[in-house]
Design an enzyme around this catalytic site. Structure first.
Site, PDB file in Angstrom:
ATOM      1  N   GLU A 141     -22.356   9.705  28.269  1.00  0.00           N
ATOM      2  CA  GLU A 141     -22.969  10.953  28.727  1.00  0.00           C
ATOM      3  C   GLU A 141     -22.188  11.731  29.791  1.00  0.00           C
ATOM      4  O   GLU A 141     -22.656  11.912  30.925  1.00  0.00           O
ATOM      5  CB  GLU A 141     -24.385  10.676  29.209  1.00  0.00           C
ATOM      6  CG  GLU A 141     -25.274  10.161  28.092  1.00  0.00           C
ATOM      7  CD  GLU A 141     -26.736  10.013  28.476  1.00  0.00           C
ATOM      8  OE1 GLU A 141     -27.065  10.179  29.677  1.00  0.00           O
ATOM      9  OE2 GLU A 141     -27.546   9.737  27.574  1.00  0.00           O
ATOM     10  N   GLU A 178     -27.480   6.637  21.314  1.00  0.00           N
ATOM     11  CA  GLU A 178     -28.569   6.449  22.275  1.00  0.00           C
ATOM     12  C   GLU A 178     -29.678   7.449  22.020  1.00  0.00           C
ATOM     13  O   GLU A 178     -29.466   8.662  22.056  1.00  0.00           O
ATOM     14  CB  GLU A 178     -28.072   6.576  23.716  1.00  0.00           C
ATOM     15  CG  GLU A 178     -29.146   6.282  24.752  1.00  0.00           C
ATOM     16  CD  GLU A 178     -28.616   6.316  26.186  1.00  0.00           C
ATOM     17  OE1 GLU A 178     -27.439   5.950  26.385  1.00  0.00           O
ATOM     18  OE2 GLU A 178     -29.371   6.709  27.091  1.00  0.00           O
TER      19      GLU A 178
END
Length: 497
Positions: free
Chosen positions: A164, A274
């Site tokens: 991320e 995810e």
């Protein structure tokens, strides 16, 4: 009769089986304490190594359960950069800390699954952005060179370059990733999958619009190919995509649909590494199932789906998929059973949402191939049914003529689904989408479905009926391999799975 070509955004008939190749769960703990500024105190790390008397959750036991009982074949193993080098930026991998992490990796590999090394630092080290005022590209390359050298001989290792990234310059980040790709391949890890994350926390809602997808898909292996370079995709269902709220406000199909259309046009693939939802509440159950069914349905471009999370999280964690123990065995919670495993093995009971005609035409222009599907418009007042019975290895089929005399100035998109499951390790799902595009006042056509299965001992029969826009279908089948075909308004579609 006016006929327009239509390629379903789900591309199910082209694929045959509507499910991703890899399914798994994040085995968390190595990431504990990591903040979005890339600070990861090593004292907060809780590698799930209880089986090795090293504390944390029972990652080894969980992975055995998920692989043996649920058929999962991909586990994400987050770890902080600080832990691997014992807080010494640019240093060699710390032998003691690496040995602990490697126990988790080897426990994963022992299941036969693919195992994802996830550096969980948000493209940062203690607040500084990699290659953009913080750690240098060379320091980041050094980390991955060492990891790639260690695991080059393990074909089932997946390299997730970074968890991320956010608030960074995309072209500069892409250039950093290119250096790491080159280093990994040069270290001898020639065939392993490498996952490439974009900015905005790698969110599916921003990968295309931010320019991340375009920049990352331009990266190559040293030989100029793009083999096993996949886009990394994340997305939660809560109000701010943080995964910190119990309420699910979306099923994310718009966001994942945009990424799927981009990938299809680019001829590339991705892994959703995810995503997660709160186990409690019917809204999350419904929307998480819808999302995962959609991802599976787009398995021509989404290679895998990894849900968050188990490992060192206890069962009270807001997004917890950690199994509980009953009579000495692990038992999944309802969210994992229904929305993670269920949508993969049996397909979701929720019909994938329809795509717009504009999206359909855009998909049509970029997909093509012998497996692409076509359709003609039918009136939503039309009613028909088709049944297929397969017994003793002999298949039969019935077809009916559809006649629509009601004017349809603005036909709606309709979706029907054919669902077949068995006792095989790989149950299958097939869906077809019919688009009402530019329908004349009267449409006459035939829908015909045939199926042939090789019987397998212990296979079970299932039956599913889906009605949409006045069209319905019921199917009952037994056995192994299926050939599915349909004729819609004299335009054929076919798929083998």
């Amino acid at each position: 009769m006016l006929i327009k070509s239509f390629v379903s955004s789900f591309a199910l008939l082209q694929l045959g089986a509507a499910r991703v190749q890899f399914l798994g769960i994040g085995i968390a703990g190595g990431d504990f304490g990591c903040e979005i500024d890339g600070s990861c105190p090593t004292g907060s790390t809780q590698l799930p190594l209880r089986s090795f008397n090293l504390g944390g959750g029972d990652g080894e036991g969980q992975m055995k359960h998920f692989s043996q009982d649920d058929g999962m074949n991909l586990f994400r193993l987050p770890i902080s950069w600080q832990s691997l080098v014992n807080n010494q930026l640019g240093a060699r991998l710390d032998a003691s800390n690496l040995a602990k992490y490697d126990k988790l990796v080897q426990a994963c590999l022992a299941t036969g699954a693919h195992c994802m090394i996830d550096i969980h630092n948000f493209a940062r080290w203690n607040g500084g952005i990699i290659g953009q005022g913080g750690p240098t590209d060379e320091q980041f390359v050094s980390l991955w060179t060492q990891l790639a050298t260690k695991y080059a001989g393990s074909a089932n290792i997946v390299f997730e370059l970074m968890n991320e990234p956010h608030d960074l310059d995309v072209p500069t980040w892409a250039a950093t990733c290119q250096k790491v790709i080159t280093a990994i391949r040069s270290a001898g890890a020639l065939k392993q999958m490498i996952l490439l994350p974009g900015t905005n926390f790698d969110s599916a809602a921003h990968l295309v619009g931010s320019g991340s997808a375009q920049a990352l898909m331009a990266l190559t292996n040293p030989d100029g190919t793009t083999d096993n370079l996949l886009l990394d995709v994340h997305k939660y269902l809560d109000e701010d995509n943080s995964g910190t709220h119990a309420a699910c406000v979306t099923n994310n199909t718009d966001a994942f649909g945009e990424v799927a259309a981009f990938l299809r046009q680019a001829g590339r693939k991705a892994i959703v590494s995810e995503t997660g939802a709160a186990p409690a509440g019917s809204a999350c159950m419904e929307r998480f199932c819808e999302q995962n069914a959609f991802i599976n349905a787009n398995s021509d471009v989404f290679v895998g789906l990894v849900a968050w999370a188990a490992g060192s999280f206890d069962t009270s964690y807001i997004l917890g998929l950690t199994p509980s123990q009953k009579n000495g065995k692990y038992v999944d919670n309802a969210l994992a059973t229904k929305c993670v495993v269920g949508t993969w093995l049996e397909s979701s009971e929720f019909a994938p949402p329809a795509v717009s005609s504009a999206s359909a035409r855009a998909s049509s222009s970029s997909a093509g191939g012998s497996g692409s599907s076509s359709a003609v418009a039918t009136s939503p007042t039309t009613t028909q049914s088709t049944s297929v019975e397969v017994e003793g290895g002999v298949s039969t089929s019935e077809s009916t003529v559809i006649e629509a005399s009601t004017p349809t100035p603005a036909p709606t998109l309709t979706t029907t689904a054919l669902v077949v499951s068995s006792g095989l390790p790989l149950p299958a799902t097939v869906s077809e989408t019919l688009a009402g595009l530019d329908a004349p006042n009267t449409v006459t056509g035939t829908i015909q479905t045939t199926a042939t299965r090789n019987l397998v001992p212990g296979a079970s029969a299932t039956k599913s009926t889906v009605t949409s826009g006045g069209l319905s279908r019921a199917v009952s089948c037994r056995g192994g391999l299926v050939w599915f075909s349909a004729v819609v308004g004299f335009v054929a579609t076919a798929g083998l799975f």
